[in-house]
Design an enzyme around this catalytic site. Sequence first.
Site, PDB file in Angstrom:
ATOM      1  N   ASN A 149       0.793  -1.223   0.000  1.00 28.63           N
ATOM      2  CA  ASN A 149       0.000   0.000   0.000  1.00 28.63           C
ATOM      3  C   ASN A 149       0.831   1.282   0.000  1.00 28.63           C
ATOM      4  OD1 ASN A 149       0.479  -1.200   2.673  1.00 28.63           O
ATOM      5  ND2 ASN A 149      -0.363   0.713   3.449  1.00 28.63           N
ATOM      6  N   GLN A 175      -5.026  -4.066  -1.828  1.00 23.70           N
ATOM      7  CA  GLN A 175      -4.579  -3.128  -2.877  1.00 23.70           C
ATOM      8  C   GLN A 175      -4.468  -3.823  -4.235  1.00 23.70           C
ATOM      9  OE1 GLN A 175      -4.251   0.123  -2.425  1.00 23.70           O
ATOM     10  NE2 GLN A 175      -4.196   0.287  -0.199  1.00 23.70           N
ATOM     11  N   SER A 193     -11.212  -5.366   1.217  1.00 24.79           N
ATOM     12  CA  SER A 193     -11.869  -4.208   1.830  1.00 24.79           C
ATOM     13  C   SER A 193     -12.598  -3.420   0.753  1.00 24.79           C
ATOM     14  CB  SER A 193     -10.796  -3.326   2.485  1.00 24.79           C
ATOM     15  OG  SER A 193     -11.375  -2.151   2.967  1.00 24.79           O
ATOM     16  N   ALA A 194     -13.845  -2.989   1.058  1.00 28.14           N
ATOM     17  CA  ALA A 194     -14.654  -2.317   0.027  1.00 28.14           C
ATOM     18  C   ALA A 194     -14.149  -0.920  -0.309  1.00 28.14           C
ATOM     19  CB  ALA A 194     -16.111  -2.238   0.502  1.00 28.14           C
ATOM     20  N   HIS A 195     -13.614  -0.214   0.695  1.00 32.81           N
ATOM     21  CA  HIS A 195     -13.382   1.222   0.430  1.00 32.81           C
ATOM     22  C   HIS A 195     -12.163   1.520  -0.428  1.00 32.81           C
ATOM     23  CE1 HIS A 195     -10.338   2.506   3.633  1.00 32.81           C
ATOM     24  NE2 HIS A 195     -10.623   1.289   4.040  1.00 32.81           N
ATOM     25  N   THR A 231     -24.706  -8.623  14.426  1.00 34.97           N
ATOM     26  CA  THR A 231     -25.779  -8.506  13.439  1.00 34.97           C
ATOM     27  C   THR A 231     -25.192  -8.296  12.044  1.00 34.97           C
ATOM     28  OG1 THR A 231     -27.192  -7.553  15.129  1.00 34.97           O
ATOM     29  CG2 THR A 231     -27.871  -7.199  12.840  1.00 34.97           C
ATOM     30  N   CYS A 316      -2.772   5.128   7.872  1.00 36.06           N
ATOM     31  CA  CYS A 316      -2.924   4.686   9.250  1.00 36.06           C
ATOM     32  C   CYS A 316      -1.766   5.179  10.108  1.00 36.06           C
ATOM     33  CB  CYS A 316      -2.991   3.168   9.304  1.00 36.06           C
ATOM     34  SG  CYS A 316      -4.149   2.514   8.119  1.00 36.06           S
TER      35      CYS A 316
END
Length: 376
Positions: A149, A175, A193-195, A231, A316
């Site tokens: 990344n 990535q 990861s979706a984002h 949930t 991060c």
Amino acid sequence: MNIYLDYAATSPLRPEVRELLQRCYGQDWGNASSLHRAGHSARMHFEDARERIARLLGAKVEEIIFTSGATEANNLALLGWMREQPKGSHLIVSSIEHPSAWEAAEALTYEGYQLDIAPVDVHGRVDVAALRGLVRDNTALVSLMGVNNEVGSIQPIGELAAEPKKWKLHVDAVQSGLLGWPALNGIDMLSLSAHKLGGPVGSGCLFLRQGLRLAPLMVGGAQEDHRRAGTSNVIAALALAEAMEVTARRRAEEQTRISELRNQLEAELGKIPGAVRLGEERSAHISSWFFEGVHAEPLLVLFDLEGISVSSGSACSSHSIEPSRVVSAMGYSPEQARGLLRLSLGHATTEKEVESVGRLTGVLVEKARRQGGTES
Ligand code: PMP
């Protein structure tokens, strides 16, 4: 000016995903575990998302575990798998893993597991021979990212996957969207990861090969076959499926377009005196640099004042002034590792944006140098 070149940190929603989210938040908000019709409908949508993701990856539906993102998927893979192994078992991660895998591996050493770090070369690619040399009789896991990344370097996943082995292979494929997710043959776990794909933050999944058992991180519910209680986030799962499908559908076109834009950008940045580009065999969406005598922070501020969002490496860790661990592992000095500037492109990046950034970067680097370069 408002230019976003930080797609490796997160990406704007793809129009198809935005539309889906708007529709779903109006309609599909049921609890997938409920026995009434709202619950039944949510369950159908949830399982449809799982099926679509499994199909895209070439996996079975039972092999997809939905998570809150790839940090959780990486934690679940490393902690969950190792905690099922006898204490003292051994794992290997590379020196350039994302903190969500790196720190999970470190945490395991406090629980009595043994860790070795596989080195990378100057281009940020894992040295397969060195990694093989670290394997022991009790090695239970090797965890490696598909694409780094911070510098975009492509890792030798295919080589490791093809190898006959006793240990399990986990791949952080967060990535790898533009390049293409690796074929699952020889891979035991894979995080997504979706984002990073034009989906929302807070949605991801772990592929876990059928027959493997993980110690869950979340307990207190039978969801995800007892492997991840909580949930079910139906809408997040649908958004991940949609983002993955659109990414796969547009991949060939985006690879060509983004490579061209990246080349255009790099041609300009390469002209700046003292510019060093990192990485060799890379995914086209990441272009990382340092400019002699300039720290990333003051440069980022100058970019931001111009309305341009770029990054100093991993988001991060970008609130700290620590030199990049990844760039240090590639053999650069701490001074150079403090200068990492990452520009990352994606689905909505335009030629005009790249042209502006290409034109301005040299000016900003000179300005940063005049201002003292390394002061932040
Ligand atoms: N792995 C890699 C390679 C990443 O780039 C990221 C995101 N920075 C993650 C894991 C964590 O993903 P998430 O933001 O979904 O927790």
